[in-house]
Design a protein around this motif. Structure first.
Motif, short mmCIF file in Angstrom:
data_model
loop_
_atom_site.label_atom_id
_atom_site.label_comp_id
_atom_site.label_asym_id
_atom_site.label_seq_id
_atom_site.Cartn_x
_atom_site.Cartn_y
_atom_site.Cartn_z
N LYS A 52 1.42 2.04 9.17
CA LYS A 52 1.78 2.22 7.75
C LYS A 52 2.21 0.90 7.40
O LYS A 52 2.26 0.01 8.32
CB LYS A 52 3.07 3.12 7.36
CG LYS A 52 4.26 2.66 8.02
CD LYS A 52 5.46 3.70 7.65
CE LYS A 52 6.78 3.21 8.16
NZ LYS A 52 7.28 2.21 7.55
N SER A 53 2.42 0.60 5.93
CA SER A 53 3.05 -0.75 5.75
C SER A 53 4.18 -0.50 4.85
O SER A 53 4.44 0.35 3.76
CB SER A 53 1.81 -1.47 4.86
OG SER A 53 2.53 -2.77 4.34
N ASP A 54 5.27 -1.58 5.03
CA ASP A 54 6.25 -1.48 4.15
C ASP A 54 6.31 -2.76 2.95
O ASP A 54 7.15 -3.11 2.37
CB ASP A 54 7.89 -1.58 4.82
CG ASP A 54 7.87 -2.87 5.55
OD1 ASP A 54 6.88 -3.61 5.84
OD2 ASP A 54 9.17 -2.87 6.19
N GLY A 55 4.91 -3.21 2.92
CA GLY A 55 4.59 -4.23 2.10
C GLY A 55 4.30 -3.83 0.60
O GLY A 55 3.93 -2.65 0.63
N ASP A 56 4.16 -4.65 -0.15
CA ASP A 56 3.86 -4.35 -1.39
C ASP A 56 2.72 -5.41 -1.97
O ASP A 56 2.68 -5.03 -3.38
CB ASP A 56 4.82 -4.07 -2.36
CG ASP A 56 6.04 -5.38 -2.66
OD1 ASP A 56 5.37 -6.55 -2.02
OD2 ASP A 56 6.60 -5.28 -3.35
N GLY A 57 2.16 -6.26 -1.41
CA GLY A 57 1.04 -7.21 -1.84
C GLY A 57 -0.24 -6.37 -1.93
O GLY A 57 -0.72 -5.44 -1.46
N SER A 58 -1.00 -7.23 -2.81
CA SER A 58 -2.50 -6.74 -2.85
C SER A 58 -3.22 -8.20 -3.19
O SER A 58 -2.85 -9.16 -3.45
CB SER A 58 -2.74 -5.97 -4.04
OG SER A 58 -2.23 -6.35 -5.29
N GLY A 59 -4.64 -8.03 -2.85
CA GLY A 59 -5.39 -9.12 -3.24
C GLY A 59 -5.89 -9.59 -1.93
O GLY A 59 -5.42 -9.13 -0.86
N ASN A 60 -6.49 -10.92 -1.99
CA ASN A 60 -7.29 -11.63 -0.86
C ASN A 60 -6.26 -12.56 -0.07
O ASN A 60 -6.55 -12.82 1.13
CB ASN A 60 -8.57 -12.36 -1.35
CG ASN A 60 -9.38 -11.51 -1.88
OD1 ASN A 60 -9.52 -10.66 -1.54
ND2 ASN A 60 -10.33 -12.29 -2.80
N SER A 61 -5.06 -12.73 -0.57
CA SER A 61 -4.36 -13.91 0.17
C SER A 61 -2.95 -13.15 0.62
O SER A 61 -2.23 -13.59 1.61
CB SER A 61 -3.82 -14.87 -0.79
OG SER A 61 -3.02 -14.36 -1.83
N CYS A 62 -2.74 -11.85 0.49
CA CYS A 62 -1.76 -10.99 1.20
C CYS A 62 -2.05 -10.93 2.66
O CYS A 62 -3.58 -10.67 3.05
CB CYS A 62 -1.19 -9.76 0.42
SG CYS A 62 -2.32 -8.59 0.36
N LEU A 63 -1.28 -10.66 3.52
CA LEU A 63 -1.47 -10.48 5.04
C LEU A 63 -1.25 -8.86 5.25
O LEU A 63 -0.10 -7.91 5.17
CB LEU A 63 -0.55 -10.81 5.75
CG LEU A 63 -0.85 -12.65 6.05
CD1 LEU A 63 0.54 -13.26 6.07
CD2 LEU A 63 -1.62 -12.76 7.12
N PRO A 64 -2.58 -8.14 5.61
CA PRO A 64 -2.35 -6.68 5.94
C PRO A 64 -1.28 -6.41 6.90
O PRO A 64 -1.37 -7.36 7.97
CB PRO A 64 -3.64 -6.44 6.20
CG PRO A 64 -4.38 -7.27 5.82
CD PRO A 64 -3.76 -8.69 5.71
N MET A 65 -0.64 -5.34 6.80
CA MET A 65 0.25 -5.11 7.91
C MET A 65 -0.26 -4.83 9.18
O MET A 65 -1.48 -4.07 9.13
CB MET A 65 1.47 -3.77 7.55
CG MET A 65 2.32 -3.51 8.48
SD MET A 65 3.61 -4.80 8.54
CE MET A 65 4.11 -4.77 6.86
N GLY A 66 -0.14 -5.44 10.59
CA GLY A 66 -0.95 -5.05 11.51
C GLY A 66 -1.81 -6.38 11.66
O GLY A 66 -2.65 -6.44 12.85
#
Length: 343
Positions: free
Chosen positions: A225-239
């Motif tokens: 899962k992710s506790d992040g809230d970013g989107s788009g090409n520059s954010c880092l996917p959790m994992g």
């Protein structure tokens, strides 16, 4: 239990590396050897589970198509080493150690350690607030890694906010969880943390743990899962797994400490995963297990030894939590793999 909470409660204490105990004196090393895990005993994946942490990155791995944009989010940021507030304590235990049946205050997350947990009498938790008060125990007799978040001890009983249970041989990824909760990526608490035994040997033989203030809502293995809230090409996917360009000459980094060189090599061979949301920087918070048994101020159960004190195990190898502790590593030469195994 989104661990972003712990990173936003205070800015001064965040974004650094923590380590395990007992380095620097013969007595301390002997004490550590008997009480805390060795490097080959955690996140190993020996039961057939995917070995996310101890599998070396292959030559010429496939990179994420947005790798450059992700790394650019760092700007001039240099990851730092976690202060004592964020050092998850990790211990070896057996069924002969005291047994506890913790109760948990959170009711919505399926909190569980399988009914009971063996915790050594000398064990301490992660430091009190603004930390998360973690304690992690590797039970060699039953082959489990059990953890308590928000841990406290009162009237001889350990309790907490929540807890989790993983098979010790499973490698620590989210898919192998037995029950309960882990980090913001839902991996086993302590996965990828640098161990004091690795400081003793001078070699870190697994991928590292990172946090990011630019984490995405999206996630990939080993995250569940992710506790992040970013989107788009520059954010880092959790994992997401990052690697330092292998062309960097780690052994000749001018001015680098022994700790920096170890981290540099590990980042080339194994890389590091984004496993929590937090800061202060876009890519930050390399994790290491805490409790320096040589610290005279150590006070179980509530206060582990501080390896960043003068002469402590972290201080001895140049990992003191300051902004400059890791600035000799060229972090702008990171790259992000397309998948955990670079294929």
């Amino acid at each position: 239990m989104d661990t972003v909470r712990r990173w936003t409660r205070t800015v001064a204490a965040v974004g650094a590396i923590a380590l395990v105990a007992g380095f620097g004196t013969t007595a301390g090393a002997d004490a550590w050897d008997a009480r805390q895990p060795g490097p080959a005993e955690l996140f190993t994946g020996t039961d057939g589970s995917t070995n996310y942490f101890r599998s070396a990155i292959p030559a010429n791995p496939k990179l994420d198509s947005h790798s450059a944009s992700m790394v650019a989010t760092m700007g001039s940021n240099t990851p730092r080493v976690n202060g004592p507030q964020w050092q998850i304590t990790i211990y070896d235990a057996s069924n002969s150690d005291p047994v506890y049946h913790p109760s948990f205050s959170e009711s919505d997350w399926g909190c569980s350690v399988g009914g009971s947990i063996h915790i050594p009498a000398y064990a301490t938790r992660e430091l009190p607030a603004p930390g998360d008060e973690w304690i992690v125990v590797h039970n060699k007799d039953d082959g489990t890694i059990k953890s308590i978040w928000g841990a406290s001890k009162s009237s001889g009983q350990w309790n907490g906010s929540c807890g989790g249970n993983w098979p010790a041989a499973s490698g620590g990824g989210a898919a192998s969880k037995t029950e309960g909760v882990g980090t913001g990526a839902e991996v086993q608490a302590g996965s990828g943390f640098i161990l004091n035994s690795e400081i003793q040997t001078g070699s870190i033989e697994h991928a590292l743990y990172f946090t990011s203030t630019k984490s995405c809502r999206a996630f990939r293995a080993p995250a569940g899962k992710s506790d992040g809230d970013g989107s788009g090409n520059s954010c880092l996917p959790m994992g997401a797994r990052m690697q330092l360009d292998p062309s960097v000459q780690c052994d000749t980094l001018s001015g680098a400490s022994a700790g920096e060189k170890m981290i540099c090599v590990a980042m080339q061979k194994y890389g590091g995963y984004i496993l929590d949301s937090g800061g202060p920087g876009p890519i930050s918070g390399i994790g290491v297990a805490g409790d320096d048994l040589t610290d005279p101020s150590r006070s179980p159960w509530q206060r582990p030894g501080n390896g960043m004190r003068d002469g402590g195990i972290l201080d001895n190898v140049g990992l003191d939590g300051s902004t400059g502790a890791l600035h000799h590593i060229p972090w702008n030469k990171l790259r992000v793999l397309a998948t955990w195994n670079g294929q």
